[in-house]
Design an enzyme around this catalytic site. Structure first.
Site, short mmCIF file in Angstrom:
data_model
loop_
_atom_site.label_atom_id
_atom_site.label_comp_id
_atom_site.label_asym_id
_atom_site.label_seq_id
_atom_site.Cartn_x
_atom_site.Cartn_y
_atom_site.Cartn_z
N ARG A 64 0.85 -1.19 0.00
CA ARG A 64 0.00 0.00 0.00
C ARG A 64 0.89 1.25 0.00
NH1 ARG A 64 -1.59 0.97 4.88
NH2 ARG A 64 -2.79 -0.93 5.10
N TYR A 95 -15.09 20.05 -12.92
CA TYR A 95 -15.52 18.68 -13.16
C TYR A 95 -16.60 18.32 -12.12
CZ TYR A 95 -15.54 13.65 -12.77
OH TYR A 95 -15.95 12.35 -12.67
N ASP A 147 -5.70 21.92 -11.18
CA ASP A 147 -6.09 20.67 -11.83
C ASP A 147 -5.69 20.81 -13.30
OD1 ASP A 147 -7.38 18.64 -13.22
OD2 ASP A 147 -9.19 18.67 -11.99
N LYS A 169 -6.80 10.39 -17.99
CA LYS A 169 -7.07 11.10 -19.25
C LYS A 169 -5.84 11.09 -20.16
CE LYS A 169 -11.14 11.63 -17.47
NZ LYS A 169 -11.09 11.77 -16.05
C1 LIG Z 1 -10.82 17.99 -14.87
C2 LIG Z 1 -11.00 16.68 -14.13
N1 LIG Z 1 -10.51 16.56 -12.88
C3 LIG Z 1 -10.65 15.43 -12.18
C4 LIG Z 1 -11.31 14.33 -12.69
C5 LIG Z 1 -11.48 13.08 -11.85
O1 LIG Z 1 -10.61 12.09 -12.26
P1 LIG Z 1 -10.94 10.50 -12.18
O2 LIG Z 1 -12.10 10.26 -13.10
O3 LIG Z 1 -9.65 9.89 -12.65
O4 LIG Z 1 -11.26 10.18 -10.77
C6 LIG Z 1 -11.83 14.41 -13.99
C7 LIG Z 1 -12.54 13.26 -14.56
O5 LIG Z 1 -13.22 13.37 -15.57
C8 LIG Z 1 -11.67 15.62 -14.73
O6 LIG Z 1 -12.16 15.76 -15.97
#
Ligand SMILES: Cc1ncc(COP(=O)(O)O)c(C=O)c1O
Length: 379
Positions: free
Chosen positions: A46, A98, A170, A195
């Site tokens: 972990r 998001y 982000d 992504k």
């Molecule tokens: C801009 C953004 N931040 C965070 C996330 C969250 O990531 P995850 O889906 O890998 O948990 C996403 C997911 O679509 C996203 O588009």
């Protein structure tokens, strides 16, 4: 090293036991110890895994950072940042985020006494009215999901620093190919590795990168204590994915540009969101902080009816109707009912996320085929 070279070489070295050029998948939950406490630096998986460590080194290098902690998802990475806070603390963040980030903030952390201000971050001056001694974090997503708002990372980081507040960017939509927030003053860069970094729609993962040793230690402590660690197989897949990050991003950007220009004059489209348009709000900031404008595009259909929007969303032959983004294949998404369904309608519509908005993740296929698919779906 420049980014393309880092994408291939950073963090990885031939396996010392065999010379294997690819990092082995250390598929193990534990490590044998010679005697209690005497081991080779690995106690339990972990906390540490060599495949994950190679990936973390690669991700840190791509973001010009010194430290990285990888998580089992992007949301788990965001969750770890919020665990740095205490009840009573306040967070300033954007009004277009998001949906899963918004849900985590409002449905989980508000309950624990953390207060969130969702404001228009496209003008950093707006922050000042919300700063109090309780403000501990500014969370900026840029470009935002899905209206591609551009937030001036350097200006926001300056305000954060002056007020002793942590600033997190982000960087999921841009990827390290387009933008490096640490270089602009952010304290932490967050990625949904799922992504562009993974790039092949086969892994869910997140990461936090920082230059601050103390922050890294705290985030690693949270990872180990809360247990949202990614597995070794997934770490390997991302290590492989990022070797072509620069090549994929080049094509995402050039396809994105051609498709954005195609949509801009399409008679069935009311509005196209793409930060590369000179008239896109904060285009000059995008030009300053990004190397190109990416393959994420949102379009608002002239026909406002939900039936028509659903008909268009379901009519594609190459674009797949799916959540997520950043993979080699093109995707179409209906934020109002998919990625952003957890945001109340009134809130999301304030940010422009209307029912007739569709978001495209432009892949790396031949752009002529993608444009033909858009033409037939919109007809
Ligand atoms: C801009 C953004 N931040 C965070 C996330 C969250 O990531 P995850 O889906 O890998 O948990 C996403 C997911 O679509 C996203 O588009």
């Amino acid at each position: 090293m420049k980014l393309g070279t880092k994408a291939i070489h950073a963090g990885v070295c031939p396996d010392p036991t065999t010379g294997a050029i690819m990092t082995p998948i250390y598929q193990t939950s534990t490590y044998v110890q010679e005697s209690p406490g005497v081991n080779k630096g690995y106690g339990y998986a972990r906390g540490k895994n060599p495949t994950r460590e190679a990936l973390q080194d690669a991700l840190a290098a791509l973001e010009n950072g010194n430290h990285c902690v990888a998580f089992s998802s992007g949301v788990a990475a965001t969750d770890a940042v919020l665990k740095l806070l205490s009840p009573g603390d306040e967070v300033i963040t954007g009004d277009d985020l998001y949906g899963g980030t918004y849900r985590l903030f409002t449905k989980i952390y508000e309950k624990f006494g953390i207060k969130f201000h969702f404001i228009d971050l496209t003008n950093p001056d707006n922050i000042k009215a919300y700063l109090t001694p309780k403000t501990k974090l500014i969370w900026a997503e840029t470009p935002t999901n899905p209206t591609m708002q551009i937030i001036d990372i350097e200006a926001v980081a300056k305000i954060a620093k002056a007020n002793n507040v942590l600033m997190v960017a982000d960087n999921t939509f841009a990827s390290p190919y387009l933008q490096n927030p640490l270089d602009l003053g952010a304290d932490i860069v967050m990625h949904s590795v799922t992504k562009y970094l993974g790039g092949h729609s086969d892994v869910v993962m997140g990461a936090l990168i920082t230059n601050n040793k103390e922050l890294h230690e705290q985030l690693y402590f949270i990872l180990n204590s809360s247990g949202a660690n990614p597995g070794p197989m997934d770490s390997f897949l991302v290590l492989r994915g990022i070797k072509t990050l620069h090549l994929r991003m080049e094509r995402h950007c050039s396809n994105g540009r051609k498709i954005a220009e195609y949509l801009k004059t399409h008679p069935k489209i009311e509005k196209t969101y793409w930060p590369g348009f000179p008239e896109h709000p904060n285009h000059d900031i995008a030009k300053k902080q990004m190397r190109d404008f990416g393959g994420m595009i949102s379009m608002v259909l002239k026909d406002k009816s939900i039936d028509n929007t659903f008909r268009v969303a379901s009519s594609f032959k190459l674009f797949s109707l799916a959540e997520s983004l950043g993979g080699v294949e093109s995707l179409i998404n209906h934020p109002a009912t998919m990625t952003h369904a957890s945001i109340p309608k009134a809130e999301r519509e304030k940010a422009g996320v209307v029912d007739n908005l569709l978001r495209l993740s432009v892949g790396v296929e031949d752009v002529e085929d993608l444009i033909a698919d858009l033409a037939q779906a919109l007809s």
